[in-house]
Design an enzyme around this catalytic site. Sequence first.
Site, PDB file in Angstrom:
ATOM      1  N   LYS A 264       0.845  -1.191   0.000  1.00 29.47           N
ATOM      2  CA  LYS A 264       0.000   0.000   0.000  1.00 29.47           C
ATOM      3  C   LYS A 264       0.883   1.245   0.000  1.00 29.47           C
ATOM      4  O   LYS A 264       1.955   1.240   0.621  1.00 29.47           O
ATOM      5  CB  LYS A 264      -0.852   0.055   1.278  1.00 29.47           C
ATOM      6  CG  LYS A 264      -1.980  -0.950   1.364  1.00 29.47           C
ATOM      7  CD  LYS A 264      -2.723  -0.801   2.702  1.00 29.47           C
ATOM      8  CE  LYS A 264      -3.764  -1.884   2.899  1.00 29.47           C
ATOM      9  NZ  LYS A 264      -4.933  -1.737   2.021  1.00 29.47           N
ATOM     10  N   ARG A 338     -10.185 -11.514   2.604  1.00 27.50           N
ATOM     11  CA  ARG A 338     -11.115 -12.538   2.091  1.00 27.50           C
ATOM     12  C   ARG A 338     -10.488 -13.913   2.077  1.00 27.50           C
ATOM     13  O   ARG A 338     -11.171 -14.917   2.171  1.00 27.50           O
ATOM     14  CB  ARG A 338     -11.614 -12.117   0.695  1.00 27.50           C
ATOM     15  CG  ARG A 338     -10.549 -12.051  -0.346  1.00 27.50           C
ATOM     16  CD  ARG A 338     -10.947 -11.194  -1.554  1.00 27.50           C
ATOM     17  NE  ARG A 338     -11.036  -9.780  -1.223  1.00 27.50           N
ATOM     18  CZ  ARG A 338     -11.385  -8.831  -2.088  1.00 27.50           C
ATOM     19  NH1 ARG A 338     -11.680  -9.147  -3.339  1.00 27.50           N
ATOM     20  NH2 ARG A 338     -11.458  -7.575  -1.697  1.00 27.50           N
TER      21      ARG A 338
HETATM   22  N1  BES Z   1      -7.935  -3.861   4.923  1.00 26.71           N
HETATM   23  C1  BES Z   1      -8.197  -3.421   3.596  1.00 26.71           C
HETATM   24  C2  BES Z   1      -9.525  -2.686   3.447  1.00 26.71           C
HETATM   25  C3  BES Z   1      -9.670  -1.387   4.194  1.00 26.71           C
HETATM   26  C4  BES Z   1      -9.528  -0.191   3.534  1.00 26.71           C
HETATM   27  C5  BES Z   1     -10.041  -1.354   5.528  1.00 26.71           C
HETATM   28  C6  BES Z   1      -9.698   1.002   4.205  1.00 26.71           C
HETATM   29  C7  BES Z   1     -10.211  -0.170   6.198  1.00 26.71           C
HETATM   30  C8  BES Z   1     -10.048   1.006   5.547  1.00 26.71           C
HETATM   31  C9  BES Z   1      -8.238  -4.638   2.666  1.00 26.71           C
HETATM   32  O1  BES Z   1      -7.423  -5.684   3.014  1.00 26.71           O
HETATM   33  C10 BES Z   1      -7.788  -4.162   1.317  1.00 26.71           C
HETATM   34  O2  BES Z   1      -6.665  -3.764   1.215  1.00 26.71           O
HETATM   35  N2  BES Z   1      -8.686  -4.214   0.341  1.00 26.71           N
HETATM   36  C11 BES Z   1      -8.380  -3.803  -0.972  1.00 26.71           C
HETATM   37  C12 BES Z   1      -8.862  -4.878  -1.918  1.00 26.71           C
HETATM   38  C13 BES Z   1      -8.421  -4.683  -3.354  1.00 26.71           C
HETATM   39  C14 BES Z   1      -6.919  -4.905  -3.481  1.00 26.71           C
HETATM   40  C15 BES Z   1      -9.175  -5.665  -4.223  1.00 26.71           C
HETATM   41  C16 BES Z   1      -9.122  -2.507  -1.240  1.00 26.71           C
HETATM   42  O3  BES Z   1     -10.262  -2.378  -0.800  1.00 26.71           O
HETATM   43  O4  BES Z   1      -8.539  -1.629  -1.836  1.00 26.71           O
HETATM   44 MN    MN Z   2      -5.443  -5.491   2.220  1.00 30.67          MN
END
Ligand code: BES
Ligand code: MN
Length: 490
Positions: A264, A338
């Site tokens: 990230k 997931r």
């Molecule tokens: N933990 C994150 C989601 C999240 C985002 C939680 C903001 C709290 C605040 C999750 O693991 C994630 O990174 N999701 C990605 C999925 C994508 C790569 C398909 C997302 O939502 O960007």
């Molecule tokens: Mn994630």
Amino acid sequence: MEIRPVTMPQEPLPGDLVAAAVFENDLTPVRKLGGEAERQLSLLAEKRAYRGKAGEVLLLPVPGSATLALVGLGKEQDLQPEKVRQAAGEVVRNAVRDRAAKITFLLPVEPGFALSKAAAEGAILAGYAFDKYQARGEDEPPRFEVESFFLADGEEVGLRTGAILGEAQNYARDLASEPGNVITPESLAGLAREIAEQAGLECTVYDDESIRQMGMEALWSVGKGSKNKPRFIHLAWKPAGEACERIALVGKGLTFDSGGLNIKPGDFMRTMKGDKSGACAVLAAMSAVSALELPMEVHGLVGAAENMPGGDSYRPDDIIRAKNGKTIEIDNTDAEGRLTLADVLCYASDLDPSVILDIATLTGSCHIALGDYSAGLFSPEEGLVKELMEASRISGERLWPFPMDDDRLRRKLKSEVADLVNAGNRYGGAIFAAMFLQEFVKKDIPWAHIDMAGTDNSKEEYGYVQKGFTGFGTRTMLEFLLNRAGKAGA
Ligand code: BES
Ligand code: MN
Ligand code: ZN
């Protein structure tokens, strides 16, 4: 904080702060205060054109006596437990500011079970602070804490239940607020053991080797890139008599989510210590089930892992096999939640429960769709959606249902090389993720998923909400259980 009922009116007024909640444009309940207090408060309200809008506070310091206060509940026809919870929270926050240790709170209606419970919850939640890592100067007094909160003519069972729920949520906030260098999958499992001991639960913890041997390769893969290896936590509450049913609560427990190899950007990595918030809510709810004497079996299941980049990390293109045999192609290592949930949902299915409920900070997509104050609700089961919406109305934790019947969107789960792909469809990302999870729940087991991304922490302070991690979901799950046990009484 001591919480109990008190009879009103009383002379002199009990406490350091006496707060009357009022409906919009209606100061009637102030009558319960009696005498001079009532007269002065009414006069001040008139002079200040006080309206009693939801959350509106009016303070009247009285030398030599309790400070008087009005707090608005909004319109009478809109009264919900949440309005009382917010008002009680507003009062406690004012009391902290004013250094009033003893509070008496009055409602304009008879406080039965539901409103007494809401008032107790609001009071306990509003008194919360996460300040254990902050030094106090020698000349600084310790943080002020409210000692007691008395509800005029409050209902005992409601107050006691509310105190249990409020404390449970504060525990979830404590856990979620701890950073990744303090809470690792292993230390989270240690805390689960402590909860089990205190609350009389069974607790089994599986380490990374056992996780792998159990066929939970998805959870194992997500966790393997970190020095802090994954753990799988299974808590179980079994009531004394014959259990009326069996319910499984599943929480996403990423103690830190860096994104893994699909790392990230820095701004998005902040607050990812909170990616265990679903697990925190589940553990906190489990800490309360015995105190609430719930008549059903409740299982709390957490796949705990840290998502890190490194030589041992799982990669994009990897193909892994979940516990139910389905293979998953990794499109993006940041779609890790997931994967961890997939294996835990398989495990939950094997317990043959009457309901599986999972809660997770799963997708940025859900946060974008609903904003900061609501979580997404996903379930193919209409009845379950209704039950959870009702639990949400009582808890004041907003849920909003998403559709699960879009078969064209569902086709995007298909991979060219495996049974499923873990990501890749940007649009409808929250639904895509929920549909992915559904692949790991045994058919015929009613299942619902709560995506709490965004509601896990608050940037603002209002009502009973403080800045920081919220403990969202703890009370909604408990309300859901209370409802099924016929103990909601709302
Ligand atoms: N933990 C994150 C989601 C999240 C985002 C939680 C903001 C709290 C605040 C999750 O693991 C994630 O990174 N999701 C990605 C999925 C994508 C790569 C398909 C997302 O939502 O960007
Ligand atoms: Mn994630
Ligand atoms: Zn995550």
